[in-house]
Scaffold this motif. Sequence first.
Motif, PDB file in Angstrom:
ATOM      1  N   MET A 160      27.943  48.858  40.185  1.00  0.00           N
ATOM      2  CA  MET A 160      27.908  48.010  41.441  1.00  0.00           C
ATOM      3  C   MET A 160      28.364  48.774  42.572  1.00  0.00           C
ATOM      4  O   MET A 160      29.108  49.731  42.810  1.00  0.00           O
ATOM      5  N   GLU A 161      27.793  48.280  43.790  1.00  0.00           N
ATOM      6  CA  GLU A 161      27.937  49.108  45.024  1.00  0.00           C
ATOM      7  C   GLU A 161      29.503  48.984  45.323  1.00  0.00           C
ATOM      8  O   GLU A 161      29.917  47.720  45.301  1.00  0.00           O
ATOM      9  N   VAL A 162      29.715  49.877  46.359  1.00  0.00           N
ATOM     10  CA  VAL A 162      31.178  50.018  46.843  1.00  0.00           C
ATOM     11  C   VAL A 162      31.435  48.778  47.772  1.00  0.00           C
ATOM     12  O   VAL A 162      32.460  48.010  47.595  1.00  0.00           O
ATOM     13  N   LYS A 163      30.500  48.224  48.465  1.00  0.00           N
ATOM     14  CA  LYS A 163      30.696  47.150  49.301  1.00  0.00           C
ATOM     15  C   LYS A 163      30.755  46.029  48.702  1.00  0.00           C
ATOM     16  O   LYS A 163      31.518  45.136  48.981  1.00  0.00           O
ATOM     17  N   LYS A 164      30.032  45.875  47.567  1.00  0.00           N
ATOM     18  CA  LYS A 164      30.368  44.380  46.802  1.00  0.00           C
ATOM     19  C   LYS A 164      31.550  44.373  46.216  1.00  0.00           C
ATOM     20  O   LYS A 164      32.260  43.333  45.957  1.00  0.00           O
ATOM     21  N   GLN A 165      32.086  45.666  45.710  1.00  0.00           N
ATOM     22  CA  GLN A 165      33.277  45.553  45.024  1.00  0.00           C
ATOM     23  C   GLN A 165      34.496  45.097  45.958  1.00  0.00           C
ATOM     24  O   GLN A 165      35.282  44.484  45.488  1.00  0.00           O
ATOM     25  N   ALA A 166      34.367  45.855  47.030  1.00  0.00           N
ATOM     26  CA  ALA A 166      35.524  45.454  48.067  1.00  0.00           C
ATOM     27  C   ALA A 166      35.282  44.073  48.324  1.00  0.00           C
ATOM     28  O   ALA A 166      36.597  43.504  48.336  1.00  0.00           O
ATOM     29  N   GLU A 167      34.169  43.472  48.437  1.00  0.00           N
ATOM     30  CA  GLU A 167      34.185  42.038  48.784  1.00  0.00           C
ATOM     31  C   GLU A 167      34.597  41.298  47.773  1.00  0.00           C
ATOM     32  O   GLU A 167      35.639  40.275  48.136  1.00  0.00           O
ATOM     33  N   PHE A 168      34.370  41.549  46.531  1.00  0.00           N
ATOM     34  CA  PHE A 168      34.913  40.893  45.365  1.00  0.00           C
ATOM     35  C   PHE A 168      36.284  40.995  45.274  1.00  0.00           C
ATOM     36  O   PHE A 168      36.981  39.911  44.884  1.00  0.00           O
ATOM     37  N   GLN A 169      36.845  42.122  45.574  1.00  0.00           N
ATOM     38  CA  GLN A 169      38.049  42.413  45.531  1.00  0.00           C
ATOM     39  C   GLN A 169      39.137  41.612  46.602  1.00  0.00           C
ATOM     40  O   GLN A 169      40.120  40.865  46.515  1.00  0.00           O
ATOM     41  N   PHE A 170      38.345  41.328  47.726  1.00  0.00           N
ATOM     42  CA  PHE A 170      38.905  40.607  48.696  1.00  0.00           C
ATOM     43  C   PHE A 170      38.964  39.186  48.669  1.00  0.00           C
ATOM     44  O   PHE A 170      39.822  38.465  48.798  1.00  0.00           O
ATOM     45  N   ILE A 171      37.986  38.605  47.910  1.00  0.00           N
ATOM     46  CA  ILE A 171      37.743  37.348  47.443  1.00  0.00           C
ATOM     47  C   ILE A 171      38.927  37.193  46.565  1.00  0.00           C
ATOM     48  O   ILE A 171      39.556  35.975  46.532  1.00  0.00           O
ATOM     49  N   LEU A 172      39.039  37.929  45.541  1.00  0.00           N
ATOM     50  CA  LEU A 172      40.298  37.731  44.472  1.00  0.00           C
ATOM     51  C   LEU A 172      41.549  37.575  45.205  1.00  0.00           C
ATOM     52  O   LEU A 172      42.502  36.842  44.647  1.00  0.00           O
ATOM     53  N   GLU A 173      41.726  38.640  46.043  1.00  0.00           N
ATOM     54  CA  GLU A 173      43.011  38.493  46.856  1.00  0.00           C
ATOM     55  C   GLU A 173      43.136  37.242  47.357  1.00  0.00           C
ATOM     56  O   GLU A 173      44.431  36.509  47.490  1.00  0.00           O
ATOM     57  N   LYS A 174      42.312  36.798  48.084  1.00  0.00           N
ATOM     58  CA  LYS A 174      42.387  35.309  48.790  1.00  0.00           C
ATOM     59  C   LYS A 174      42.567  34.080  47.874  1.00  0.00           C
ATOM     60  O   LYS A 174      43.526  33.305  48.153  1.00  0.00           O
ATOM     61  N   LEU A 175      42.119  34.234  46.708  1.00  0.00           N
ATOM     62  CA  LEU A 175      41.934  33.269  45.829  1.00  0.00           C
ATOM     63  C   LEU A 175      43.563  33.138  45.137  1.00  0.00           C
ATOM     64  O   LEU A 175      44.129  32.329  44.955  1.00  0.00           O
ATOM     65  N   ARG A 229      30.960  36.380  38.195  1.00  0.00           N
ATOM     66  CA  ARG A 229      30.994  36.202  36.875  1.00  0.00           C
ATOM     67  C   ARG A 229      29.885  37.147  36.277  1.00  0.00           C
ATOM     68  O   ARG A 229      29.907  37.606  35.207  1.00  0.00           O
ATOM     69  N   GLU A 230      28.672  36.938  36.983  1.00  0.00           N
ATOM     70  CA  GLU A 230      27.591  37.828  36.439  1.00  0.00           C
ATOM     71  C   GLU A 230      27.668  39.181  36.419  1.00  0.00           C
ATOM     72  O   GLU A 230      27.136  39.906  35.344  1.00  0.00           O
ATOM     73  N   GLN A 231      28.620  39.767  37.180  1.00  0.00           N
ATOM     74  CA  GLN A 231      29.031  41.207  37.291  1.00  0.00           C
ATOM     75  C   GLN A 231      29.963  41.561  35.969  1.00  0.00           C
ATOM     76  O   GLN A 231      30.420  42.384  35.811  1.00  0.00           O
ATOM     77  N   GLY A 232      30.361  40.263  35.335  1.00  0.00           N
ATOM     78  CA  GLY A 232      31.506  40.400  34.109  1.00  0.00           C
ATOM     79  C   GLY A 232      32.917  40.458  34.614  1.00  0.00           C
ATOM     80  O   GLY A 232      33.809  40.651  33.778  1.00  0.00           O
TER      81      GLY A 232
END
Length: 59
Positions: A1-16, A45-48
Amino acid sequence: MEVKKQAEFQFILEKLRQFGGNRTKTADALGVSTRALRYKLAAMREQGIDLQSAIGSAA
């Protein structure tokens, strides 16, 4: 997974976590619609990524 996507997903998880799993408040904080957030969560979820264990039982 690209770094930008990882950062986005991490930020979403933090907000959740910040909003106790409340997707409406999370979407508002992210500046996206609840529908856009649902699509992003589906992509995660698709990324596991297990959202239940990542943010707790509120997801």
